[in-house]
Design a protein around this motif. Structure first.
Motif, PDB file in Angstrom:
ATOM      1  N   LEU A   1      -0.070   9.017  -1.455  1.00  0.00           N
ATOM      2  CA  LEU A   1      -1.408   9.773  -2.020  1.00  0.00           C
ATOM      3  C   LEU A   1      -2.155  10.608  -0.781  1.00  0.00           C
ATOM      4  O   LEU A   1      -2.775  12.115  -0.401  1.00  0.00           O
ATOM      5  N   SER A   2      -2.441   9.112   0.942  1.00  0.00           N
ATOM      6  CA  SER A   2      -2.596  10.159   1.616  1.00  0.00           C
ATOM      7  C   SER A   2      -1.575  11.332   2.265  1.00  0.00           C
ATOM      8  O   SER A   2      -1.774  12.103   2.805  1.00  0.00           O
TER       9      SER A   2
ATOM     10  N   LEU B   1      -5.664   4.204 -11.074  1.00  0.00           N
ATOM     11  CA  LEU B   1      -5.299   2.943  -9.844  1.00  0.00           C
ATOM     12  C   LEU B   1      -3.973   2.583 -10.164  1.00  0.00           C
ATOM     13  O   LEU B   1      -2.952   2.641  -9.421  1.00  0.00           O
TER      14      LEU B   1
ATOM     15  N   TYR C   1       1.270  -1.159   0.115  1.00  0.00           N
ATOM     16  CA  TYR C   1       0.608  -0.191   0.055  1.00  0.00           C
ATOM     17  C   TYR C   1       0.372   1.194   0.268  1.00  0.00           C
ATOM     18  O   TYR C   1       0.441   1.950   0.745  1.00  0.00           O
ATOM     19  N   THR C   2       1.764   0.814  -0.738  1.00  0.00           N
ATOM     20  CA  THR C   2       2.720   2.575  -0.183  1.00  0.00           C
ATOM     21  C   THR C   2       2.091   3.675  -1.601  1.00  0.00           C
ATOM     22  O   THR C   2       1.902   4.366  -0.951  1.00  0.00           O
ATOM     23  N   GLY C   3       1.796   3.455  -2.319  1.00  0.00           N
ATOM     24  CA  GLY C   3       1.292   4.531  -3.267  1.00  0.00           C
ATOM     25  C   GLY C   3       0.013   5.206  -2.555  1.00  0.00           C
ATOM     26  O   GLY C   3       0.124   6.235  -2.709  1.00  0.00           O
ATOM     27  N   TRP C   4      -0.877   3.962  -1.269  1.00  0.00           N
ATOM     28  CA  TRP C   4      -1.727   5.539  -1.069  1.00  0.00           C
ATOM     29  C   TRP C   4      -1.411   5.930   0.228  1.00  0.00           C
ATOM     30  O   TRP C   4      -1.964   6.654   0.134  1.00  0.00           O
TER      31      TRP C   4
ATOM     32  N   VAL D   1      -1.648   5.271  -9.128  1.00  0.00           N
ATOM     33  CA  VAL D   1      -1.427   5.057  -7.672  1.00  0.00           C
ATOM     34  C   VAL D   1      -0.635   4.168  -7.217  1.00  0.00           C
ATOM     35  O   VAL D   1       0.409   4.130  -6.353  1.00  0.00           O
ATOM     36  N   ASN D   2      -0.822   2.548  -7.387  1.00  0.00           N
ATOM     37  CA  ASN D   2      -0.144   1.677  -7.683  1.00  0.00           C
ATOM     38  C   ASN D   2       1.416   1.403  -7.634  1.00  0.00           C
ATOM     39  O   ASN D   2       2.289   0.355  -7.215  1.00  0.00           O
TER      40      ASN D   2
END
Length: 422
Positions: free
Chosen positions: A13-14, A274, A7-10, A277-278
């Protein structure tokens, strides 16, 4: 650990989303700070060995300086240590979205001649001003075709891409300048910055034509590819004029992703976003690590200066045109030998701020140091990319642009003295 990597990309983004929420004061800045450091930890394994060494040294020196200053009774706040560059990271995430608006035409034949040189220089600066580093890869991969990228093609790309730092609100250099020169009015550096960017294009294009006699394979620029960068830059200026209370950094963090979602050309926006981000966001680990480490380093330098005010006392100086020129020369020199501009800016800022310099002049100093050193060095990120991916020797990159760096240094000094200093 595996879950964190997944979940690095998230996490990245967060960092942007929760930073924007913290600006509205709906949440504490602590949450996006923790997310940024969590993303940095998750992306650490993707860093090259040289990047890990540089970041580690910055953190070690910064931490040691903070501990020593603490033993002398000087303590920095956690925000000063861990969150000072958070706005810049949020901006970097935001402008990364603009990569989704980029398109590559591999069918058109490569143009030649002086017009090809000029169009390539102009195109890489305008597109790079918004899309950032990915445009270098697009241009260079296309231009080298089946043969090797030439040294002349290299300096056309690197000089003019870096020159966008003088004027582009989407360049990370602008975020750095706004943070380390508090009170800087970016719109006052826009016209001088555009002039410097234009000089870089003309100077480099004439030199390239003289060296190649027109035997130069340029990039096939399409007019429609320039629409989005011009639209976005104009939007930032317009919205800043309408709502001057909203900072340039926040505007960019809002506009860049929003405009990308509206303007991207793809069969499925959801799938493209998606995938971005991923798979794309987890690739910006070196930037996260460098800017977070530079924050610790900068805080450590500031703490040491507070410990020994007499040693670092520049009260006998004023932020004169001569001091501007001298400091700029030093920052360019250390940049050429491999010190990232954000590090030299982090060192210079706490030493110069007590002189109460004009914030816009100080910001122009930082933008100039970034633009010139990044375009002339073979050891910073852009130069290392040219060396590792396109086999351009470091010595060739530096020798190609040493005279360019000297000329632009003199010109920046004159612009500061005559234009900004008036």
């Amino acid at each position: 650990m595996m879950l964190l990597k997944q979940y690095t990309g998230w996490l990245v983004l967060s960092t942007l989303l929760f930073y924007l929420l913290s600006v509205t004061q709906l949440i504490s800045v602590l949450l996006p700070t923790l997310l940024a450091w969590g993303a940095n930890f998750a992306m650490w394994h993707t860093l090259a060995a040289s990047a890990k060494r540089q970041v580690s040294w910055l953190m070690v020196i910064g931490s040691a300086s903070l501990l020593f200053a603490g033993s002398q009774g000087i303590w920095m706040t956690w925000q000063q240590v861990f969150a000072v560059n958070l706005p810049m990271l949020a901006m970097f995430v935001a402008v990364s979205f603009l990569d989704l608006t980029n398109s590559v035409d591999k069918k058109r034949q490569l143009p030649t001649g002086f017009s090809a040189i000029l169009n390539t220089a102009l195109g890489v600066q305008i597109l790079g001003a918004v899309i950032n580093l990915s445009v270098i890869l697009v241009f260079a991969d296309r231009m080298k075709a089946a043969i090797k990228l030439t040294p002349v093609q290299q300096f056309i790309l690197t000089r003019n891409f870096s020159a966008a730092a003088w004027w582009s609100p989407f360049f990370v250099a602008t975020g750095v300048a706004l943070i380390y020169a508090p009170g800087m009015q970016w719109q006052k550096t826009l016209i001088p910055g555009l002039a410097m960017g234009l000089v870089a294009i003309i100077f480099s294009s004439i030199e390239a034509y003289r060296r190649t006699k027109g035997e130069f394979n340029g990039y096939p620029i399409q007019r429609e590819s320039l629409v989005i960068p011009i639209f976005l830059a104009s939007s930032v200026i317009l919205f800043h004029f309408i709502w001057p209370s909203i900072s340039i950094l926040v505007l960019i963090c809002l506009l860049a992703p929003s405009a990308t979602i509206l303007l991207m050309k793809t069969a499925s926006r959801k799938q493209s976003l998606l995938h971005f981000v991923n798979h794309k966001l987890p690739q910006i680990g070196s930037q996260f690590a460098l800017f977070l480490a530079a924050g610790i380093f900068s805080s450590g330098i500031s703490a040491i200066i507070l410990c020994y005010p007499a040693v670092f006392n520049l009260d006998s100086f004023t932020f004169s045109p001569l001091l501007f020129s001298f400091v700029l020369a030093g920052m360019i020199l250390v940049g050429i030998i491999g010190v990232h501009p954000v590090v030299s800016i982090a060192i210079a800022s706490p030493m110069l701020l007590p002189l109460n310099p004009d914030p816009t002049q100080l910001g122009f100093l930082f933008l100039s140091a970034w633009a010139i050193s990044a375009g002339s060095s073979g050891l910073t990120g852009l130069g290392l990319l040219m060396t590792s991916r396109y086999d351009i020797p470091t010595k060739t990159i530096v020798s190609n642009s040493l005279h360019y760096a000297i000329f632009m240094w003199l010109l920046c000094s004159a612009v500061n003295w005559i234009g900004l200093g008036a």
